[in-house]
Design a protein around this motif. Structure first.
Motif, mmCIF file in Angstrom:
data_model
loop_
_atom_site.group_PDB
_atom_site.id
_atom_site.type_symbol
_atom_site.label_atom_id
_atom_site.label_comp_id
_atom_site.label_asym_id
_atom_site.label_seq_id
_atom_site.Cartn_x
_atom_site.Cartn_y
_atom_site.Cartn_z
ATOM 1 N N SER A 118 20.923 58.871 53.087
ATOM 2 C CA SER A 118 22.116 59.065 53.922
ATOM 3 C C SER A 118 22.312 57.944 54.939
ATOM 4 O O SER A 118 23.295 57.944 55.669
ATOM 5 C CB SER A 118 22.008 60.398 54.675
ATOM 6 N N ASP A 119 21.389 57.001 55.005
ATOM 7 C CA ASP A 119 21.450 55.927 56.000
ATOM 8 C C ASP A 119 22.399 54.827 55.538
ATOM 9 O O ASP A 119 21.999 53.883 54.851
ATOM 10 C CB ASP A 119 20.037 55.372 56.235
ATOM 11 N N ASP A 120 23.656 54.951 55.937
ATOM 12 C CA ASP A 120 24.667 53.957 55.554
ATOM 13 C C ASP A 120 24.507 52.633 56.292
ATOM 14 O O ASP A 120 25.104 51.632 55.899
ATOM 15 C CB ASP A 120 26.075 54.508 55.809
ATOM 16 N N ALA A 121 23.710 52.628 57.357
ATOM 17 C CA ALA A 121 23.524 51.415 58.148
ATOM 18 C C ALA A 121 22.257 50.656 57.762
ATOM 19 O O ALA A 121 21.908 49.680 58.420
ATOM 20 C CB ALA A 121 23.485 51.771 59.638
ATOM 21 N N ALA A 122 21.578 51.078 56.709
ATOM 22 C CA ALA A 122 20.341 50.399 56.304
ATOM 23 C C ALA A 122 20.641 48.946 55.946
ATOM 24 O O ALA A 122 21.593 48.666 55.224
ATOM 25 C CB ALA A 122 19.717 51.113 55.110
ATOM 26 N N PRO A 123 19.821 48.014 56.443
ATOM 27 C CA PRO A 123 20.021 46.601 56.098
ATOM 28 C C PRO A 123 19.910 46.389 54.582
ATOM 29 O O PRO A 123 19.053 46.980 53.923
ATOM 30 C CB PRO A 123 18.886 45.886 56.834
ATOM 31 N N GLN A 124 20.757 45.548 54.045
ATOM 32 C CA GLN A 124 20.811 45.310 52.608
ATOM 33 C C GLN A 124 19.471 44.840 52.048
ATOM 34 O O GLN A 124 19.095 45.208 50.935
ATOM 35 C CB GLN A 124 21.904 44.292 52.264
ATOM 36 N N TRP A 126 16.541 45.831 52.835
ATOM 37 C CA TRP A 126 15.711 47.000 52.584
ATOM 38 C C TRP A 126 16.281 47.850 51.449
ATOM 39 O O TRP A 126 15.521 48.431 50.668
ATOM 40 C CB TRP A 126 15.542 47.844 53.850
ATOM 41 N N VAL A 127 17.585 47.905 51.341
ATOM 42 C CA VAL A 127 18.206 48.636 50.225
ATOM 43 C C VAL A 127 17.801 47.982 48.910
ATOM 44 O O VAL A 127 17.409 48.662 47.959
ATOM 45 C CB VAL A 127 19.750 48.670 50.379
ATOM 46 N N ASP A 128 17.854 46.652 48.869
ATOM 47 C CA ASP A 128 17.485 45.920 47.654
ATOM 48 C C ASP A 128 16.002 46.080 47.314
ATOM 49 O O ASP A 128 15.629 46.087 46.141
ATOM 50 C CB ASP A 128 17.810 44.431 47.797
ATOM 51 N N ALA A 129 15.154 46.227 48.321
ATOM 52 C CA ALA A 129 13.709 46.339 48.093
ATOM 53 C C ALA A 129 13.268 47.752 47.727
ATOM 54 O O ALA A 129 12.174 47.941 47.211
ATOM 55 C CB ALA A 129 12.957 45.876 49.337
ATOM 56 N N SER A 130 14.114 48.738 47.988
ATOM 57 C CA SER A 130 13.718 50.136 47.759
ATOM 58 C C SER A 130 13.943 50.548 46.308
ATOM 59 O O SER A 130 14.575 49.843 45.534
ATOM 60 C CB SER A 130 14.491 51.069 48.692
ATOM 61 N N LEU A 131 13.406 51.696 45.948
ATOM 62 C CA LEU A 131 13.533 52.214 44.588
ATOM 63 C C LEU A 131 13.556 53.734 44.618
ATOM 64 O O LEU A 131 12.722 54.360 45.277
ATOM 65 C CB LEU A 131 12.348 51.743 43.736
ATOM 66 N N GLU A 132 14.529 54.306 43.970
ATOM 67 C CA GLU A 132 14.554 55.746 43.725
ATOM 68 C C GLU A 132 14.595 55.879 42.206
ATOM 69 O O GLU A 132 15.523 55.407 41.572
ATOM 70 C CB GLU A 132 15.784 56.425 44.337
ATOM 71 N N ALA A 172 8.250 43.348 65.788
ATOM 72 C CA ALA A 172 8.969 42.706 64.689
ATOM 73 C C ALA A 172 10.446 43.100 64.629
ATOM 74 O O ALA A 172 10.839 44.177 65.051
ATOM 75 C CB ALA A 172 8.310 43.063 63.359
ATOM 76 N N ASP A 173 11.210 42.224 64.056
ATOM 77 C CA ASP A 173 12.604 42.486 63.710
ATOM 78 C C ASP A 173 12.591 43.484 62.549
ATOM 79 O O ASP A 173 11.867 43.287 61.566
ATOM 80 C CB ASP A 173 13.237 41.161 63.282
ATOM 81 N N SER A 174 13.375 44.550 62.646
ATOM 82 C CA SER A 174 13.331 45.612 61.629
ATOM 83 C C SER A 174 13.844 45.173 60.270
ATOM 84 O O SER A 174 13.698 45.898 59.296
ATOM 85 C CB SER A 174 14.102 46.848 62.104
ATOM 86 N N THR A 175 14.446 43.976 60.174
ATOM 87 C CA THR A 175 14.822 43.481 58.848
ATOM 88 C C THR A 175 13.639 42.790 58.176
ATOM 89 O O THR A 175 13.689 42.488 56.993
ATOM 90 C CB THR A 175 16.007 42.496 58.913
ATOM 91 N N LYS A 176 12.565 42.549 58.936
ATOM 92 C CA LYS A 176 11.404 41.832 58.398
ATOM 93 C C LYS A 176 10.186 42.717 58.162
ATOM 94 O O LYS A 176 9.387 42.446 57.283
ATOM 95 C CB LYS A 176 11.014 40.709 59.359
ATOM 96 N N LEU A 177 10.022 43.768 58.971
ATOM 97 C CA LEU A 177 8.828 44.602 58.868
ATOM 98 C C LEU A 177 9.187 46.023 59.269
ATOM 99 O O LEU A 177 9.750 46.239 60.340
ATOM 100 C CB LEU A 177 7.721 44.054 59.789
ATOM 101 N N ARG A 178 8.887 46.980 58.394
ATOM 102 C CA ARG A 178 9.146 48.389 58.685
ATOM 103 C C ARG A 178 8.040 49.246 58.089
ATOM 104 O O ARG A 178 7.375 48.855 57.141
ATOM 105 C CB ARG A 178 10.484 48.842 58.072
#
Length: 192
Positions: A118-124, A126-132, A172-178
């Motif tokens: 549901s996170d429409d604001a997720a940085p791209q 992280w979206v590209d790195a994720s998997l469902e 860290a910047d949240s686009t680099k490490l989470r």
């Protein structure tokens, strides 16, 4: 009926201690949000510091949380969730505490996955790195066991790289490490 096997092994007293509703919530906050103090947990959960301190000590006694000595200063104690896995074992009846834990784990997994989806604001990035993913296959018990062991080795190898990075994560910047979560379920489907 089935019994659940915890690794590292949790005895009946640990399962009973863990099945307490506030302890389950505290463990979830520590798992999802990372280390926190008793005061921080109290603020996040709307509880008193006395309550969270007491329940942290109970969780620590059973190896479910541990102090994160890399973060504390002076008398300040930071706590992190310990890691464990849970496997079903055929034979014995499931204890009520295990049923509560199993239900809480499923609810937490569903809520965590729904929050991500549901996170429409997720940085791209992280979206590209994720998997469902969901895959269905026809395997023997031995093949399923081999697959699970191989996947566990891969997960362990990659997630061990993140241990000890709490301080780095805070800066860290949240686009680099989470903080990431891996859910992996591989089990036989019910028979018709």
């Amino acid at each position: 009926m089935d019994e659940f096997v915890f690794e590292p092994r949790l005895d009946a007293a640990a399962m009973k201690a863990f099945a307490h509703p506030l302890r389950l919530r505290m463990f979830s906050v520590l798992s999802n949000g990372g280390p926190a103090t008793a005061t921080g947990l109290a603020e996040r959960l709307g509880e008193s510091t006395g309550q969270t301190s007491y329940h942290l000590r109970q969780l620590e006694r059973h190896g479910l949380v541990e102090e994160d000595t890399s973060l504390g200063k002076g008398r300040e104690r930071w706590w992190r969730a310990s890691s464990f896995s849970m496997r079903k074992r055929a034979g014995d009846a499931t204890a009520p505490e295990v049923a509560v834990l199993r239900s809480a784990m499923v609810e937490d997994a569903a809520a965590t996955m729904q929050a991500w989806l549901s996170d429409d604001a997720a940085p791209q990035v992280w979206v590209d790195a994720s998997l469902e993913q969901s895959t269905t296959a026809i395997l023997t018990p031995a093949e399923l066991a081999v697959m699970n062991r191989e996947v566990q080795k891969v997960v362990d190898r990659h997630t061990s790289a993140g241990s000890g990075r709490e301080a780095e994560l805070r800066e860290a910047d949240s686009t680099k490490l989470r903080r990431i979560r891996v859910y992996y379920y591989a089990f036989p489907l019910p028979q018709d």
